[in-house]
Design an enzyme around this catalytic site. Structure first.
Site, PDB file in Angstrom:
ATOM      1  N   GLY A  25       7.266   9.630  -4.001  1.00 39.26           N
ATOM      2  CA  GLY A  25       6.651   9.195  -5.494  1.00 39.26           C
ATOM      3  C   GLY A  25       6.963  10.332  -6.600  1.00 39.26           C
ATOM      4  O   GLY A  25       7.066   9.946  -7.692  1.00 39.26           O
ATOM      5  N   TYR A  26       7.052  11.418  -6.082  1.00 43.77           N
ATOM      6  CA  TYR A  26       7.352  12.432  -7.039  1.00 43.77           C
ATOM      7  C   TYR A  26       8.664  12.280  -7.818  1.00 43.77           C
ATOM      8  O   TYR A  26       9.712  12.471  -7.198  1.00 43.77           O
ATOM      9  CB  TYR A  26       7.334  13.896  -6.428  1.00 43.77           C
ATOM     10  CG  TYR A  26       5.968  14.315  -5.933  1.00 43.77           C
ATOM     11  CD1 TYR A  26       4.938  13.682  -6.148  1.00 43.77           C
ATOM     12  CD2 TYR A  26       6.013  15.351  -4.996  1.00 43.77           C
ATOM     13  CE1 TYR A  26       3.721  14.016  -5.449  1.00 43.77           C
ATOM     14  CE2 TYR A  26       4.949  15.969  -4.212  1.00 43.77           C
ATOM     15  CZ  TYR A  26       3.698  15.078  -4.460  1.00 43.77           C
ATOM     16  OH  TYR A  26       2.619  15.460  -3.976  1.00 43.77           O
ATOM     17  N   SER A  27       8.740  12.031  -8.965  1.00 41.93           N
ATOM     18  CA  SER A  27       9.878  11.879 -10.080  1.00 41.93           C
ATOM     19  C   SER A  27      10.551  10.676  -9.435  1.00 41.93           C
ATOM     20  O   SER A  27      12.132  10.683  -9.476  1.00 41.93           O
ATOM     21  CB  SER A  27      10.696  12.994 -10.414  1.00 41.93           C
ATOM     22  OG  SER A  27      10.002  14.055 -10.747  1.00 41.93           O
ATOM     23  N   LEU A  28       9.889   9.780  -8.712  1.00 44.27           N
ATOM     24  CA  LEU A  28      10.617   8.689  -8.068  1.00 44.27           C
ATOM     25  C   LEU A  28      11.793   8.857  -7.397  1.00 44.27           C
ATOM     26  O   LEU A  28      12.920   8.420  -7.387  1.00 44.27           O
ATOM     27  CB  LEU A  28      10.965   7.708  -9.209  1.00 44.27           C
ATOM     28  CG  LEU A  28       9.791   7.152 -10.104  1.00 44.27           C
ATOM     29  CD1 LEU A  28      10.146   6.212 -11.036  1.00 44.27           C
ATOM     30  CD2 LEU A  28       8.813   6.312  -9.092  1.00 44.27           C
TER      31      LEU A  28
END
Length: 328
Positions: A59-62
């Site tokens: 989920g970090y920066s998708l």
């Protein structure tokens, strides 16, 4: 650098875990450093300092954080010596099957993470949160499949009630699924509610503790003089989640105690706050992030600091019970 084992596993990890949330795309969060060139000095410095434990999430920066993390570690580290952790749960797209801990999303999420990281196997695959909509048995069975397929070596959890972790451990024992070997939880001088049940459980069950937000979004580093100061740093200006975490009147007293202990030592507040975490036998490795190289250098200094009993008492004395924070 100093090292320890990851819970009851035979894996050796550095006493600091390098958090990779800061590297990705500023379109996701304004304070994120954009691209590989911005991230390169940080990964080089971390590896050269002896850090071998790295944490990111899909989920970090998708997904962009995973791409950068994979490339940087391939450039600066030996894969055999690195312990790489990532996570699954939060939305990766608008569709209803693009989030959560269903068998479908866990398996698809892992396969997508492997591609972004450029790996065949993830060392530590963690559920980013517990999913109330999915039976734990389904999630554990999906993780078991990934381990059997050789796509994951160990599994871990992050942020939730102790009873859910114990239920997961019990179900794993009952069905022969892999146990969660780690808990990535919210724990620092400003938030110590984990000491009530979660940390004793982790000690009893041999679960590694790798706390996130060890500096309380900068409050324990002195970069934000007050919890309600939204303009102190670029992250503070856009980090709405922080206002849900740190809103207790006693937080200011804990911050002041940290400042006083640091001043008496001639050290930075961040060094003292991290040294306090490292003084707890249950803590394996706090997860430290950095958007400036001096942030990483400060964190590294904490590894060699041993607080006295009097200093620890002074740091802990102002704390007052909080409501639960960090599970959502």
């Amino acid at each position: 650098m100093k090292y320890t084992t990851l819970g009851r596993t035979g894996v050796t990890v550095s006493r600091l875990c390098f958090g990779c949330m800061s590297y990705g795309s500023s379109t996701w969060r304004p304070w994120i450093l954009d691209g590989e060139e911005a991230a390169r000095p940080f990964f080089r410095a971390a590896v050269e300092a002896g850090i071998n434990f790295f944490d990111t999430a899909d989920g970090y920066s998708l997904g962009r954080s995973e791409e950068i993390t994979g490339k940087m570690l391939k450039e600066f580290a030996r894969r055999e010596e690195v312990v790489l952790a990532t996570k699954v749960f939060f939305p990766m797209g608008p569709g209803p099957n693009m989030m959560g801990l269903s068998r479908k999303h866990v398996v698809q999420g892992c396969e997508a993470s492997l591609k972004r990281l450029g790996l065949e196997t993830i060392d530590l695959y963690q559920i980013h949160r517990f999913d109330p909509a999915v039976p734990l048995e389904e999630t554990l069975a999906a993780l078991d499949l990934l381990v059997k397929q050789g796509k994951v070596r160990y599994v871990g959890a992050s942020s939730g009630p102790s009873w859910k972790l114990m239920k997961a451990l019990g179900l794993a024992d009952l069905h022969g699924f892999p146990r969660f070997v780690s808990m990535q939880n919210h724990y620092n001088l400003l938030y110590r509610e984990e000491e009530r049940e979660m940390l004793p459980l982790c000690v009893e069950e041999g679960v590694a503790v790798i706390p996130w937000s060890p500096l309380a979004r900068g409050l324990l580093a002195g970069s934000r003089p007050r919890p309600d100061d939204r303009m102190a740093t670029p992250r503070a200006a856009s980090d709405d989640y922080a206002w849900k975490l740190y809103d207790h009147p006693a937080d200011l007293d804990v911050m002041e105690a940290t400042r006083q202990v640091a001043a008496a030592r001639g050290a930075e507040m961040a060094v003292v706050a991290l040294a306090w975490l490292l003084s707890k036998p249950v803590v394996t490795a706090p997860i430290v992030g950095a958007t400036k190289l001096e942030h990483l250098a400060t964190a590294l200094r904490a590894v060699d600091v041993t607080l006295t009993d009097d200093e620890i008492r002074a740091l802990e004395a102002p704390y007052r019970p909080h409501g639960v924070r960090g599970w959502t």
